[in-house]
Design a protein around this motif. Structure first.
Motif, PDB file in Angstrom:
ATOM      1  N   ALA A 190      -1.775  -1.312  -3.994  1.00  0.00           N
ATOM      2  CA  ALA A 190      -2.801  -0.277  -3.962  1.00  0.00           C
ATOM      3  C   ALA A 190      -2.158   1.057  -3.632  1.00  0.00           C
ATOM      4  O   ALA A 190      -1.447   1.178  -2.626  1.00  0.00           O
ATOM      5  N   GLN A 221      -5.993   2.880   1.309  1.00  0.00           N
ATOM      6  CA  GLN A 221      -5.536   1.773   0.480  1.00  0.00           C
ATOM      7  C   GLN A 221      -5.790   0.453   1.192  1.00  0.00           C
ATOM      8  O   GLN A 221      -5.698   0.357   2.421  1.00  0.00           O
ATOM      9  N   PHE A 222      -6.088  -0.544   0.399  1.00  0.00           N
ATOM     10  CA  PHE A 222      -6.220  -1.910   0.929  1.00  0.00           C
ATOM     11  C   PHE A 222      -5.702  -2.878  -0.136  1.00  0.00           C
ATOM     12  O   PHE A 222      -6.126  -2.808  -1.301  1.00  0.00           O
ATOM     13  N   ALA A 223      -4.787  -3.754   0.294  1.00  0.00           N
ATOM     14  CA  ALA A 223      -4.210  -4.740  -0.619  1.00  0.00           C
ATOM     15  C   ALA A 223      -4.260  -6.106   0.057  1.00  0.00           C
ATOM     16  O   ALA A 223      -3.924  -6.245   1.244  1.00  0.00           O
ATOM     17  N   THR A 265      -8.069  -0.168  -3.963  1.00  0.00           N
ATOM     18  CA  THR A 265      -8.061  -1.520  -3.415  1.00  0.00           C
ATOM     19  C   THR A 265      -7.565  -2.487  -4.488  1.00  0.00           C
ATOM     20  O   THR A 265      -7.860  -2.316  -5.674  1.00  0.00           O
ATOM     21  N   ASN A 305     -10.323   0.001  -8.291  1.00  0.00           N
ATOM     22  CA  ASN A 305     -10.397  -1.338  -7.708  1.00  0.00           C
ATOM     23  C   ASN A 305      -9.930  -2.363  -8.747  1.00  0.00           C
ATOM     24  O   ASN A 305     -10.400  -2.329  -9.895  1.00  0.00           O
ATOM     25  N   VAL A 360       0.860  -1.183   0.000  1.00  0.00           N
ATOM     26  CA  VAL A 360       0.000   0.000   0.000  1.00  0.00           C
ATOM     27  C   VAL A 360       0.893   1.227   0.000  1.00  0.00           C
ATOM     28  O   VAL A 360       1.916   1.283   0.700  1.00  0.00           O
ATOM     29  N   TRP A 405      -9.209  -6.596  -8.746  1.00  0.00           N
ATOM     30  CA  TRP A 405      -9.222  -7.842  -7.981  1.00  0.00           C
ATOM     31  C   TRP A 405      -9.194  -9.054  -8.910  1.00  0.00           C
ATOM     32  O   TRP A 405      -9.945  -9.123  -9.876  1.00  0.00           O
ATOM     33  N   THR A 412     -11.636   6.661  -7.084  1.00  0.00           N
ATOM     34  CA  THR A 412     -11.562   5.288  -6.590  1.00  0.00           C
ATOM     35  C   THR A 412     -11.127   4.350  -7.712  1.00  0.00           C
ATOM     36  O   THR A 412     -11.573   4.502  -8.857  1.00  0.00           O
TER      37      THR A 412
END
Length: 424
Positions: free
Chosen positions: A75, A63-65, A85, A104, A57, A106, A102
């Motif tokens: 992130a 931030q989220f990883a 994220t 994202n 991060v 994944w 934002t």
């Protein structure tokens, strides 16, 4: 926050797990069932899964990883109102960057949760997430084997979707003022996209071009017609701009070929009926529509025409009847011829036949009446205003044969009396 997890989460502490593993693996073969299990545990028991992967991060935003099974997730978010994220597993890579917005990205597989290798009831675990979405001042995301996205100023949007049977590329021009012009509808759409894995977006599509995917080619928009245009004709339906599913929403595809749904032949739909749905405009302008063109049924038009012709025919027949009756009345006036001599024979009124002709539409028969022989020269025929027939009126005056008007004309009494001869 950065988190690295094993590919399988076992709730038994590591020390307890190792002791239990040693005990089960030491069980004699004759105690192992035919299915290779002891008390439901498969032997030999493998080593407990360990955290493996890289999660990073960066920045002063949120931030989220998450990484597991050797995945690599990064992130990056700058400024407090930025969110990034990323998640990756099984050796794959995910990257998300957000600057006032934002992003994202994944690409994770399911991470099961167990108790000493036994799955929890209901096959519990962390679900797989395969998703990319971008929105904001500058947002970029990439997830291996899932796709990529980019968004600039909430206006220029790009997306690459690898999850469809045919990879799809999208280019869009979006309206960032939608949140101000229509906050309720825009927020509802944003929350729906967030909870259904499509990502957060506070803009509406002005135009979006999609290449690939199930539609092959599509041009869609959140504005303009909200549903396809339909044309109903002779019992069948023609659909213009059939819908295409883009990013989880069905929208009319301006580039799609029309579709025809054949139905039973309907002769009353001689003229097509077009239905145009509600039309939406950007910048908070009011919507218009829907519109439907309607025409009277063919049977109704035929009935009206037939009624008009019937009324016209009846009018002509009535005029003919009036003319015939008038001529009959004129013919029915008696003519009397006389002289000054006493021997003059009273004149006899001409016998006439009165004919009344009715309209064919009334279906009444034609009648003929004799007026009879009138011996009273003072009688006159008058038209009956109600029935159209002539009525005879008797004066009732008896004559003694004396000529009083100097014409030398005498007449016979209607009761058969003999006229008296003139004294002169």
């Amino acid at each position: 926050m950065a988190v690295v997890l094993p590919s399988t989460i076992d709730l038994v502490p590591d020390g307890v797990y190792k002791v239990s593993q040693s005990l089960f693996n030491a069980v004699p073969d004759w105690l192992v069932g035919s299915d290779g299990k002891v008390l439901g545990v498969t032997v030999p028991v493998p080593d407990a899964a360990v955290a493996d992967g890289s999660a990073k991060v960066i920045g002063d935003g949120f931030q989220f990883a998450l990484a597991s099974g050797g995945g690599n997730a990064t992130a990056i978010a700058y400024l407090p109102i930025s969110v990034a994220t990323a998640g990756a597993s099984d050796g794959r890579t995910a990257f998300a960057f957000a600057l006032v917005g934002t992003a994202n990205a994944w690409t994770t597989s399911k991470i099961p949760v167990e108790i000493f290798t036994l799955p929890l009831a209901g096959d519990a675990g962390l679900p797989a997430i395969q998703h990319v979405s971008c929105y904001g001042g500058l947002a970029v995301g990439y997830a291996e084997k899932v796709g990529a996205c980019a968004n600039v100023l909430g206006t220029f949007d790009f997306k690459f979707d690898q999850l469809q049977s045919i990879p799809q590329v999208q280019f869009a021009l979006t309206d960032p003022t939608a949140i101000l012009a229509d906050p309720a509808d825009t927020l509802a759409g944003a929350l729906d996209g967030l909870f259904n894995g499509r990502g957060l977006s506070l803009s509406k599509d002005v135009v979006r071009l999609s290449l690939g995917g199930s539609s092959i080619i599509a041009l869609t928009s959140d504005y303009g017609i909200s549903e396809p245009v339909t044309i109903d004709w002779l019992g069948s339906r023609i659909t213009l701009f059939p819908t295409a599913n883009i990013n989880g929403a069905d929208r009319p595809n301006r580039l799609a070929l029309p579709t025809i749904d054949l139905g039973d032949f309907d002769s009353t739909q001689i003229l097509p009926v077009t239905s145009i749905p509600e039309i939406e405009f950007p910048f908070g302008l009011p919507t218009v529509g829907p519109f439907t063109s309607s025409t009277p049924a063919l049977t109704g038009a035929a009935t009206t025409s037939a009624t008009t012709r019937s009324v016209a025919a009846r009018s002509v027949s009535s005029s003919t009847a009036t003319s015939t009756t008038t001529r009959s009345q004129l013919a029915a006036i008696p003519t009397t011829t006389g002289s000054d001599d006493a021997d003059d024979t009273p004149a006899t009124s001409t016998t006439t036949t009165r004919t009344t002709t009715t309209s064919p539409s009334t279906s009444e028969p034609t009648t003929s009446e004799p007026s009879g022989t009138d011996t009273d020269p003072s009688d006159t025929d008058s038209a009956d205003p109600d029935s159209g027939e002539n009525a005879d009126t008797d004066s009732g005056t008896e004559s003694d044969g004396t000529d009083t008007d100097g014409t030398g004309s005498t007449s016979a009494d209607t009761r058969g009396e003999t006229p008296v001869a003139d004294a002169a």
